[in-house]
Design an enzyme around this catalytic site. Structure first.
Site, PDB file in Angstrom:
ATOM      1  CG  HIS A 152     -14.768  18.880  -9.670  1.00 22.93           C
ATOM      2  ND1 HIS A 152     -15.208  19.688  -8.660  1.00 22.93           N
ATOM      3  CD2 HIS A 152     -15.147  19.487 -10.820  1.00 22.93           C
ATOM      4  CE1 HIS A 152     -15.820  20.740  -9.162  1.00 22.93           C
ATOM      5  NE2 HIS A 152     -15.808  20.642 -10.478  1.00 22.93           N
ATOM      6  CB  CYS A 168     -16.635  20.512 -13.944  1.00 22.75           C
ATOM      7  SG  CYS A 168     -15.115  21.023 -14.782  1.00 22.75           S
TER       8      CYS A 168
END
Length: 203
Positions: A152, A168
């Site tokens: 992301h 992440c």
């Protein structure tokens, strides 16, 4: 560059086999800016290891993400990765893609840092201040579904090249836009195991 040396280090994992959980790497998540002279812009690089086109390969020791292309080339992006104990290696696939995604912290995140995440337990709408940034690729696994791992964006470029996230992989908002438009649904993603202590590397 994703090289034959990486393939030797990673062994069968380069083919998605024998992926191990991240080891007990030691996190160093604070570094003077002068230790991080990264060529930040995405760039085309040659590869000297056989990798099929149309795959994402994340090499956490180098804070690098590769989107592979035909002709032994790849787009290279500098990233941030999960901090100690939160990085997860394995083979995944893109199960969803979202522009300006909403975000809800996981129960584990709230339990670890309630002072930071409890206020967002009901979720946060997409936008510049959202932790997922401008775009998000959602990592799924067969038999498991959504892993709650994401690739992301972030509006904090100072975190690139650091092990600071909740697991992440993060790119700048401009760079996730660049990657997002190239990656179709169901693309294969390899998150390689960490093989060294978390460090800051030059490009």
């Amino acid at each position: 560059m994703l090289t034959r040396r990486h393939a030797l280090i990673l062994g069968a994992s380069a083919l998605g086999l024998g992926m191990a959980d991240a080891g007990a790497a030691h996190e160093r998540d604070v570094a003077p800016p002068e230790t991080l002279p990264l060529p930040m812009e995405p760039r085309l690089v040659p590869m000297d290891v056989e990798v099929p086109p149309g795959e994402i390969h994340v090499v956490p020791d180098r804070f690098e993400l590769y989107w592979t292309l035909p002709g032994a080339q790849a787009w290279l992006y500098k990233i941030r990765v999960g901090r100690e104990g939160l990085y997860e290696s394995g083979r995944f696939y893109i199960g969803a893609k979202k522009e300006w995604p909403s975000w809800t912290p996981t129960p584990d995140m709230i339990a670890r840092e309630p002072e930071k995440y409890e206020q967002h337990k009901d979720g946060m709408e997409g936008g510049l201040n959202n932790p997922l940034g401008a775009r998000a690729l959602y990592l799924f696994q067969e038999g498991r579904g959504d892993t709650f791992l994401r690739i992301h964006g972030t509006n904090d470029p100072a975190t690139i090249g650091r092990a600071v996230s909740n697991g992440c992989a993060g790119l700048t908002n401009d760079h996730i836009r660049h990657l997002y438009d190239r990656v179709p649904m169901d693309s294969t993603v390899f998150l390689y195991p960490k093989t060294a202590a978390d460090t800051y590397t030059q490009g």
